[in-house]
Design a protein around this motif. Structure first.
Motif, PDB file in Angstrom:
ATOM      1  N   ILE A 124       0.885  -1.164   0.000  1.00  0.00           N
ATOM      2  CA  ILE A 124       0.000   0.000   0.000  1.00  0.00           C
ATOM      3  C   ILE A 124       0.918   1.207   0.000  1.00  0.00           C
ATOM      4  O   ILE A 124       1.586   1.498   0.996  1.00  0.00           O
ATOM      5  N   THR A 125       0.999   1.898  -1.128  1.00  0.00           N
ATOM      6  CA  THR A 125       1.947   3.007  -1.259  1.00  0.00           C
ATOM      7  C   THR A 125       1.299   4.376  -1.053  1.00  0.00           C
ATOM      8  O   THR A 125       1.997   5.380  -1.004  1.00  0.00           O
ATOM      9  N   GLY A 126      -0.003   4.384  -0.931  1.00  0.00           N
ATOM     10  CA  GLY A 126      -0.703   5.636  -0.670  1.00  0.00           C
ATOM     11  C   GLY A 126      -2.095   5.348  -0.146  1.00  0.00           C
ATOM     12  O   GLY A 126      -2.701   4.342  -0.516  1.00  0.00           O
ATOM     13  N   ILE A 127      -2.591   6.204   0.723  1.00  0.00           N
ATOM     14  CA  ILE A 127      -3.973   6.070   1.197  1.00  0.00           C
ATOM     15  C   ILE A 127      -4.474   7.448   1.604  1.00  0.00           C
ATOM     16  O   ILE A 127      -3.713   8.261   2.139  1.00  0.00           O
ATOM     17  N   SER A 128      -5.717   7.717   1.288  1.00  0.00           N
ATOM     18  CA  SER A 128      -6.302   9.010   1.630  1.00  0.00           C
ATOM     19  C   SER A 128      -7.790   8.840   1.867  1.00  0.00           C
ATOM     20  O   SER A 128      -8.420   7.927   1.325  1.00  0.00           O
ATOM     21  N   SER A 129      -8.341   9.730   2.658  1.00  0.00           N
ATOM     22  CA  SER A 129      -9.775   9.646   2.942  1.00  0.00           C
ATOM     23  C   SER A 129     -10.358  11.029   3.163  1.00  0.00           C
ATOM     24  O   SER A 129      -9.645  12.014   3.358  1.00  0.00           O
ATOM     25  N   ILE A 130     -11.659  11.067   3.105  1.00  0.00           N
ATOM     26  CA  ILE A 130     -12.423  12.227   3.548  1.00  0.00           C
ATOM     27  C   ILE A 130     -13.549  11.667   4.392  1.00  0.00           C
ATOM     28  O   ILE A 130     -14.287  10.774   3.964  1.00  0.00           O
ATOM     29  N   SER A 131     -13.651  12.127   5.628  1.00  0.00           N
ATOM     30  CA  SER A 131     -14.606  11.553   6.574  1.00  0.00           C
ATOM     31  C   SER A 131     -14.898  12.584   7.655  1.00  0.00           C
ATOM     32  O   SER A 131     -14.356  13.703   7.614  1.00  0.00           O
ATOM     33  N   PRO A 132     -15.726  12.250   8.630  1.00  0.00           N
ATOM     34  CA  PRO A 132     -15.954  13.185   9.735  1.00  0.00           C
ATOM     35  C   PRO A 132     -14.684  13.535  10.515  1.00  0.00           C
ATOM     36  O   PRO A 132     -14.689  14.486  11.306  1.00  0.00           O
ATOM     37  N   LEU A 133     -13.589  12.793  10.289  1.00  0.00           N
ATOM     38  CA  LEU A 133     -12.321  13.089  10.947  1.00  0.00           C
ATOM     39  C   LEU A 133     -11.488  14.116  10.195  1.00  0.00           C
ATOM     40  O   LEU A 133     -10.457  14.569  10.698  1.00  0.00           O
TER      41      LEU A 133
ATOM     42  N   PHE B 248     -16.928  12.537  -3.185  1.00  0.00           N
ATOM     43  CA  PHE B 248     -16.042  12.091  -2.097  1.00  0.00           C
ATOM     44  C   PHE B 248     -14.949  11.183  -2.651  1.00  0.00           C
ATOM     45  O   PHE B 248     -13.782  11.301  -2.279  1.00  0.00           O
ATOM     46  N   ALA B 249     -15.338  10.268  -3.524  1.00  0.00           N
ATOM     47  CA  ALA B 249     -14.391   9.303  -4.078  1.00  0.00           C
ATOM     48  C   ALA B 249     -13.338   9.985  -4.944  1.00  0.00           C
ATOM     49  O   ALA B 249     -12.147   9.657  -4.874  1.00  0.00           O
ATOM     50  N   VAL B 250     -13.765  10.934  -5.774  1.00  0.00           N
ATOM     51  CA  VAL B 250     -12.827  11.667  -6.629  1.00  0.00           C
ATOM     52  C   VAL B 250     -11.821  12.430  -5.773  1.00  0.00           C
ATOM     53  O   VAL B 250     -10.610  12.411  -6.030  1.00  0.00           O
ATOM     54  N   PHE B 251     -12.317  13.087  -4.726  1.00  0.00           N
ATOM     55  CA  PHE B 251     -11.444  13.861  -3.848  1.00  0.00           C
ATOM     56  C   PHE B 251     -10.410  12.964  -3.172  1.00  0.00           C
ATOM     57  O   PHE B 251      -9.211  13.281  -3.153  1.00  0.00           O
ATOM     58  N   ALA B 252     -10.856  11.840  -2.614  1.00  0.00           N
ATOM     59  CA  ALA B 252      -9.931  10.924  -1.932  1.00  0.00           C
ATOM     60  C   ALA B 252      -8.938  10.316  -2.911  1.00  0.00           C
ATOM     61  O   ALA B 252      -7.753  10.136  -2.584  1.00  0.00           O
ATOM     62  N   ALA B 253      -9.392   9.994  -4.125  1.00  0.00           N
ATOM     63  CA  ALA B 253      -8.506   9.390  -5.127  1.00  0.00           C
ATOM     64  C   ALA B 253      -7.390  10.344  -5.522  1.00  0.00           C
ATOM     65  O   ALA B 253      -6.226   9.939  -5.669  1.00  0.00           O
ATOM     66  N   ARG B 254      -7.721  11.617  -5.709  1.00  0.00           N
ATOM     67  CA  ARG B 254      -6.692  12.608  -6.055  1.00  0.00           C
ATOM     68  C   ARG B 254      -5.585  12.637  -4.999  1.00  0.00           C
ATOM     69  O   ARG B 254      -4.390  12.655  -5.323  1.00  0.00           O
ATOM     70  N   ASN B 255      -5.974  12.649  -3.737  1.00  0.00           N
ATOM     71  CA  ASN B 255      -4.983  12.737  -2.670  1.00  0.00           C
ATOM     72  C   ASN B 255      -4.225  11.425  -2.480  1.00  0.00           C
ATOM     73  O   ASN B 255      -3.058  11.441  -2.082  1.00  0.00           O
ATOM     74  N   ALA B 256      -4.887  10.309  -2.779  1.00  0.00           N
ATOM     75  CA  ALA B 256      -4.201   9.018  -2.652  1.00  0.00           C
ATOM     76  C   ALA B 256      -3.053   8.899  -3.644  1.00  0.00           C
ATOM     77  O   ALA B 256      -1.964   8.429  -3.304  1.00  0.00           O
TER      78      ALA B 256
ATOM     79  N   ASN C 161       2.835   9.040  -4.960  1.00  0.00           N
ATOM     80  CA  ASN C 161       3.701   9.562  -6.026  1.00  0.00           C
ATOM     81  C   ASN C 161       3.327   8.989  -7.396  1.00  0.00           C
ATOM     82  O   ASN C 161       4.195   8.702  -8.216  1.00  0.00           O
ATOM     83  N   TRP C 162       2.023   8.858  -7.647  1.00  0.00           N
ATOM     84  CA  TRP C 162       1.542   8.389  -8.942  1.00  0.00           C
ATOM     85  C   TRP C 162       1.178   9.544  -9.869  1.00  0.00           C
ATOM     86  O   TRP C 162       0.699   9.308 -10.974  1.00  0.00           O
ATOM     87  N   GLU C 163       1.378  10.772  -9.453  1.00  0.00           N
ATOM     88  CA  GLU C 163       0.990  11.893 -10.300  1.00  0.00           C
ATOM     89  C   GLU C 163       1.761  11.853 -11.609  1.00  0.00           C
ATOM     90  O   GLU C 163       2.969  11.637 -11.629  1.00  0.00           O
ATOM     91  N   GLY C 164       1.060  12.052 -12.706  1.00  0.00           N
ATOM     92  CA  GLY C 164       1.683  11.960 -14.019  1.00  0.00           C
ATOM     93  C   GLY C 164       1.657  10.561 -14.597  1.00  0.00           C
ATOM     94  O   GLY C 164       2.045  10.346 -15.742  1.00  0.00           O
TER      95      GLY C 164
ATOM     96  N   SER D 199      -2.173  -6.067 -14.405  1.00  0.00           N
ATOM     97  CA  SER D 199      -1.977  -4.671 -14.044  1.00  0.00           C
ATOM     98  C   SER D 199      -0.827  -4.576 -13.056  1.00  0.00           C
ATOM     99  O   SER D 199      -0.566  -5.516 -12.297  1.00  0.00           O
ATOM    100  N   ASP D 200      -0.131  -3.444 -13.057  1.00  0.00           N
ATOM    101  CA  ASP D 200       0.973  -3.212 -12.120  1.00  0.00           C
ATOM    102  C   ASP D 200       0.548  -2.378 -10.922  1.00  0.00           C
ATOM    103  O   ASP D 200       1.171  -2.442  -9.862  1.00  0.00           O
ATOM    104  N   LYS D 201      -0.508  -1.571 -11.118  1.00  0.00           N
ATOM    105  CA  LYS D 201      -0.958  -0.687 -10.047  1.00  0.00           C
ATOM    106  C   LYS D 201      -2.485  -0.641 -10.047  1.00  0.00           C
ATOM    107  O   LYS D 201      -3.108  -0.683 -11.111  1.00  0.00           O
TER     108      LYS D 201
END
Length: 390
Positions: free
Chosen positions: A7-16, A76-84, A89-92, A176-178
């Motif tokens: 697991i190389t990245g994880i992000s969430s949006i929640s009440p926290l 919510f999913a789009v927002f969390a995916a962007r940050n994940a 370091n998958w940007e690009g 798939s690799d990722k």
């Protein structure tokens, strides 16, 4: 599993909140995120996004005119995916698959469009495309411009952890690799709350310090309540240098139902899923379990019975986050995974404040995360702290 998955990245949006620091800081507090809100004249305890997080979703909607018509579960999913992908370091990069599901999907929009239809006998142009379950992953794929497969699915409350299973299957098949995996839910709507109340599993205690009594084995009434949010994780084959955690075992099982929301007294599905995830792992190596434990009398006790059956006298430290952020249905498993990863990162166990914990682990190297949903579909994930190279 053939090999560990990182697991190389994880992000969430929640009440926290939305950042790793604010989420961890709130986990360390003994307070919950419950507020009592009105749903068509009926009060109900819920866990909503905080104001800062809600503003981020509003900003997202303003970026693209098409986003204004999307349901919160998709946003919510789009927002969390962007940050994940930033975290990993998958940007690009665009060559990755996506499997982000939801138990209920576009609940808010569906209720709005159905109300409109009843009142006018007509349906809005976008009522169909914006309420399909495929919305979740397909809009993430559009937003991130990914070139791999994008899959949405619903396996009720174990949806997110089934996405993890699917992602691992794609990785270890060599297709798939990722893979981007997770779950999203926006269930704080009048009809959804009414459905849970009709099942007589919803919390009601406004005057109680902790309205949800998840993991209180002595409770005499159901105390589940709903929360909203999404979580997304980035998976890569093998052991990566930037791995936050390794998935070293997976397990899954389905048990026969006696009625639509049943689970056996000994949670046979959990027994099988945990045993499969553990395989040859020594029971004493498991430091903690993040339980599904939604706060229902039978559900909580059945999962505990399964743990006692599997671990005997070697029961690890037990915890859950449902008392704090509510049951987020299809997103709940990935938010539990996030809690497990944060505990391993900080080497600090997060207890349930109203429970007398018999065991507080001094180290956190291996943690099991459980999830199960209507239909008796259980998943157990064995997470492991990667060894740090000198």
């Amino acid at each position: 599993m053939q090999n560990p998955v990182s697991i190389t990245g994880i992000s969430s949006i929640s009440p926290l909140g939305i950042t790793s620091k604010e989420i961890w800081d709130l986990y360390k507090e003994s307070s919950h995120q419950i507020t009592f809100e009105d749903f068509m004249g009926n009060q109900a305890p819920v866990a909503k996004l905080n104001e800062t997080s809600r503003q981020e979703i509003e900003k997202l909607k303003e970026e693209n005119s098409q986003y204004t018509s999307l349901d919160d579960s998709v946003l919510f999913a789009v927002f969390a995916a962007r940050n994940a992908i930033k975290d990993a370091n998958w940007e690009g990069e665009f060559n990755f698959g996506i499997n982000v599901g939801s138990s209920r999907g576009a609940t808010g929009l569906f209720e709005e469009y159905h109300k409109e239809f009843l009142e006018t006998n007509q349906s809005s142009t976008l009522s169909s495309p914006t309420t399909t379950l495929g919305n979740v992953s397909s809009w993430i794929a559009q937003d991130l411009r990914s070139k791999g497969p994008d899959i949405s699915h619903s396996i009720t409350c174990s949806t997110a952890l089934h996405a993890v299973l699917n992602g691992i299957a794609w990785l270890q098949s060599g297709l798939s690799d990722k893979f981007l995996v997770g779950g999203s839910e926006a269930p704080l709507t009048p009809f959804t709350i009414a459905q849970m109340k009709a099942l007589k599993i919803y919390a009601s205690g406004r005057n109680e310090a902790y309205p949800c009594q998840a993991m209180n084995w002595n409770k005499i009434r159901n105390s589940m309540f709903l929360g909203e949010g999404a979580g997304v994780a980035c998976l890569e084959n093998g052991i990566k240098e930037n791995a936050l955690a390794l998935i070293s075992g997976i397990g899954y099982a389905t048990e026969a139902l006696t009625h639509n929301i049943s689970i056996s007294t000994e949670a046979d599905c959990f027994q099988r899923s945990m045993k499969m995830a553990l395989k040859t792992t020594d029971l004493e190596e498991v430091d903690a379990i993040v339980l599904h434990a939604p706060g229902t009398v039978k559900g909580d006790q059945a999962e505990y019975n399964a743990i006692k059956t599997v671990f005997g006298e070697r029961i690890p430290a037990l915890t859950t986050n449902k008392w704090k952020i509510g049951h987020t249905f299809g997103a709940s498993g990935i938010l539990s995974m996030e809690l497990a990863i944060l505990m391993m990162k900080h080497q600090e166990f997060i207890p349930v404040p109203y429970i007398e914990h018999k065991k507080i682990p001094k180290k956190l190297s291996k943690i099991i995360v459980n999830a199960v949903g209507f239909g008796g579909n259980a998943v157990s994930i064995l997470l492991e702290l990667p060894e740090k190279k000198n």
